[in-house]
Scaffold this active site. Structure first.
Site, PDB file in Angstrom:
ATOM      1  N   LYS A 286       0.712  -1.247  -0.096  1.00 19.79           N
ATOM      2  CA  LYS A 286      -0.154  -0.118   0.020  1.00 19.79           C
ATOM      3  C   LYS A 286       0.691   1.278  -0.140  1.00 19.79           C
ATOM      4  O   LYS A 286       0.481   2.167  -0.482  1.00 19.79           O
ATOM      5  CB  LYS A 286      -0.948  -0.110   1.193  1.00 19.79           C
TER       6      LYS A 286
ATOM      7  N   LYS B 273      -5.116  -9.971  -6.583  1.00 18.48           N
ATOM      8  CA  LYS B 273      -6.221 -10.061  -6.012  1.00 18.48           C
ATOM      9  C   LYS B 273      -7.420  -9.066  -6.189  1.00 18.48           C
ATOM     10  O   LYS B 273      -7.105  -7.989  -6.488  1.00 18.48           O
ATOM     11  CB  LYS B 273      -5.982  -9.697  -4.345  1.00 18.48           C
TER      12      LYS B 273
ATOM     13  N   LYS C 155     -10.756  -3.485  -3.978  1.00 17.80           N
ATOM     14  CA  LYS C 155     -11.742  -2.186  -3.882  1.00 17.80           C
ATOM     15  C   LYS C 155     -11.018  -0.982  -4.631  1.00 17.80           C
ATOM     16  O   LYS C 155     -11.662  -0.501  -5.406  1.00 17.80           O
ATOM     17  CB  LYS C 155     -12.022  -1.541  -2.671  1.00 17.80           C
TER      18      LYS C 155
HETATM   19  N1  AQP Z   1      -9.986 -10.752  -3.162  1.00 19.81           N
HETATM   20  C1  AQP Z   1     -10.253 -11.132  -1.687  1.00 19.81           C
HETATM   21  N2  AQP Z   1     -10.844 -12.491  -1.431  1.00 19.81           N
HETATM   22  C2  AQP Z   1     -11.143 -12.902  -0.317  1.00 19.81           C
HETATM   23  N3  AQP Z   1     -11.163 -12.040   0.838  1.00 19.81           N
HETATM   24  C3  AQP Z   1     -10.940 -10.882   0.672  1.00 19.81           C
HETATM   25  N4  AQP Z   1     -10.974  -9.743   1.371  1.00 19.81           N
HETATM   26  C4  AQP Z   1     -10.695  -8.559   0.755  1.00 19.81           C
HETATM   27  N5  AQP Z   1     -10.423  -8.829  -0.420  1.00 19.81           N
HETATM   28  C5  AQP Z   1     -10.384 -10.144  -0.646  1.00 19.81           C
HETATM   29  C6  AQP Z   1     -11.271  -9.854   2.628  1.00 19.81           C
HETATM   30  O1  AQP Z   1     -12.254  -9.055   3.058  1.00 19.81           O
HETATM   31  C7  AQP Z   1     -12.438  -8.601   4.250  1.00 19.81           C
HETATM   32  C8  AQP Z   1     -12.561  -6.948   4.454  1.00 19.81           C
HETATM   33  O2  AQP Z   1     -11.729  -6.305   3.639  1.00 19.81           O
HETATM   34  P1  AQP Z   1     -11.034  -4.886   4.111  1.00 19.81           P
HETATM   35  O3  AQP Z   1     -12.159  -3.991   4.047  1.00 19.81           O
HETATM   36  O4  AQP Z   1     -10.296  -4.938   5.433  1.00 19.81           O
HETATM   37  O5  AQP Z   1     -10.215  -4.406   2.931  1.00 19.81           O
HETATM   38  P2  AQP Z   1      -8.982  -4.973   1.938  1.00 19.81           P
HETATM   39  O6  AQP Z   1      -8.700  -6.301   2.174  1.00 19.81           O
HETATM   40  O7  AQP Z   1      -7.943  -3.926   2.008  1.00 19.81           O
HETATM   41  O8  AQP Z   1      -9.984  -4.804   0.679  1.00 19.81           O
HETATM   42  P3  AQP Z   1      -9.349  -4.645  -0.555  1.00 19.81           P
HETATM   43  O9  AQP Z   1     -10.572  -4.929  -1.580  1.00 19.81           O
HETATM   44  O10 AQP Z   1      -8.140  -5.369  -0.702  1.00 19.81           O
HETATM   45  O11 AQP Z   1      -8.991  -2.960  -0.660  1.00 19.81           O
HETATM   46  P4  AQP Z   1      -7.833  -2.456  -1.192  1.00 19.81           P
HETATM   47  O12 AQP Z   1      -8.037  -2.157  -2.365  1.00 19.81           O
HETATM   48  O13 AQP Z   1      -8.042  -1.164  -0.375  1.00 19.81           O
HETATM   49  O14 AQP Z   1      -6.676  -3.207  -0.725  1.00 19.81           O
HETATM   50  C9  AQP Z   1     -10.963  -9.030   4.898  1.00 19.81           C
HETATM   51  O15 AQP Z   1     -11.369 -10.141   5.972  1.00 19.81           O
HETATM   52  C10 AQP Z   1     -10.393  -9.647   3.706  1.00 19.81           C
HETATM   53  O16 AQP Z   1      -9.393 -10.465   3.901  1.00 19.81           O
END
Ligand code: AQP
Length: 346
Positions: A115, A207, A210
């Site tokens: 990040k 992955k 968001k």
């Molecule tokens: N691709 C994924 N597959 C399975 N689980 C996922 N999680 C996130 N992406 C995947 C799980 O969702 C929960 C909440 O995630 P978060 O809101 O804490 O955010 P994150 O992991 O930062 O989500 P993103 O989409 O990956 O955001 P960005 O793009 O900002 O990095 C967690 O349990 C996570 O494991």
């Protein structure tokens, strides 16, 4: 060995574009676990501000994640649903953990490296200490089980290291205060099922996320049936038919991802899905995946939209949940202050 009552905690950041990965890796699991455990589910808004947010958007997104929890089937009366910033004990315990965790531990966190990217000097201090706040989220409830996607495994290991170090460093005081030999449990990550890491629909090596600039990389929980159909049809695949056995998915990341998504949505294993679709072309499999995705996600999206129109109800769920969460968290902070040797009002 100290024994702890079984309790689930997990959180989702209100950072926009809730997607199928968040649903299959986390929220769908939250729903299943509420039949077996006492559960606390949190919209982690303090985590969200580790990167820049627009205040009005953040407010909307906090409500949207709450709506997703409820629409997916989490019962806020039997369990606790709230937003993190309403319970100040999270930030307070995070400070204590900033003083327990070691710089070397945080320096190894891959999520910070990803990040912060090349501009590490310009990343917020909060982004660096994010895992200490996550440990506080979990341990302020002395939770024993944490359902998360595979990407959170390293943070969960750090949470266990922090709990273990706190228990070791303050062992005498923990015993002297009558808490037995350990105050915090070592929480177990629940990373299970065929969709532990849902990958981008455009690139099977990344992955689903968001923050991916391409909306075609993910299925959003609020996508219409048409949008879901278009995204699945355009999803990257390879030219071969589907294999009949799981071993045939090795080195075929896009095929593996779509089969995993189908299996998780259908409540089946990948092997069962391949027993049905082995030998089929992607066009036929994708049609079945569109139907299943629309059938499963359509009602959740519709219910989210309905709930989002009733802000007063959503806010009341969060306030009620925060009141109940605070009662647990404040007791933990009292105990922790006694263990640390602080003087507090009695
Ligand atoms: N691709 C994924 N597959 C399975 N689980 C996922 N999680 C996130 N992406 C995947 C799980 O969702 C929960 C909440 O995630 P978060 O809101 O804490 O955010 P994150 O992991 O930062 O989500 P993103 O989409 O990956 O955001 P960005 O793009 O900002 O990095 C967690 O349990 C996570 O494991």
């Amino acid at each position: 060995m100290a024994t702890f009552s079984q309790r689930v905690f997990s959180g989702v950041q209100p950072t926009g574009n809730l997607h199928l990965g968040n649903y299959l890796g986390a929220i769908q699991r939250f729903v299943e676990l509420q039949e077996r455990y006492e559960c606390i589910y949190c919209v982690v808004d303090l985590h969200a501000i580790t990167v820049p947010q627009k205040p009005a958007e953040l407010t909307r997104q906090i409500r949207e994640v709450t709506a997703a929890f409820l629409a997916a089937g989490i019962d806020p009366r039997r369990h606790i649903v709230f937003n993190q910033s309403q319970v100040s004990a999270h930030a307070e315990l995070a400070w204590v953990f900033n003083c327990v965790a070691r710089m070397g531990w945080l320096n190894r966190m891959t999520q910070f490296k990803e990040k912060a990217g090349k501009d590490r000097e310009n990343a917020s201090v909060g982004l660096f200490t994010y895992p200490d706040l996550m440990a506080a989220d979990i341990l302020v409830y002395r939770a024993t089980h944490v359902p998360v996607g595979d990407d959170q495994k390293q943070h969960l290991e750090l949470t266990r290291d922090i709990a273990q170090k706190f228990n070791n460093d303050y062992r005498e005081s923990i015993e002297a205060n009558g808490f037995g030999e350990a105050y915090f449990p070592l929480p177990e990550a629940l990373i299970q099922g065929p969709a532990r890491r849902v990958m981008s629909l455009r690139d099977g090596s990344r992955k689903m996320s968001k923050s991916d600039p391409s909306d075609y990389s993910r299925i959003n929980l609020t996508d219409s049936a048409d949008a879901i159909a278009q995204k699945v049809r355009k999803a990257k695949t390879d030219p071969l038919p589907l294999p009949s056995e799981e071993a045939g998915l090795a080195d075929r990341p896009e095929a593996d991802n779509l089969v995993g998504i189908y299996a998780a949505l259908a409540g089946r294993t990948k092997a069962e899905v391949l027993a049905e679709f082995g030998g089929a072309q992607f066009s036929a499999f994708k049609s079945a995946l569109v139907d299943l995705s629309v059938a499963r996600l359509g009602p959740i999206g519709a219910e989210m939209r309905r709930l989002m129109a009733d802000e007063a109800y959503i806010d009341s769920v969060l306030v009620d949940g925060a009141n109940r969460a605070r009662a647990i968290a404040e007791q933990t902070m009292k105990d922790v202050k006694d263990i640390l040797g602080f003087i507090r009002a009695r």
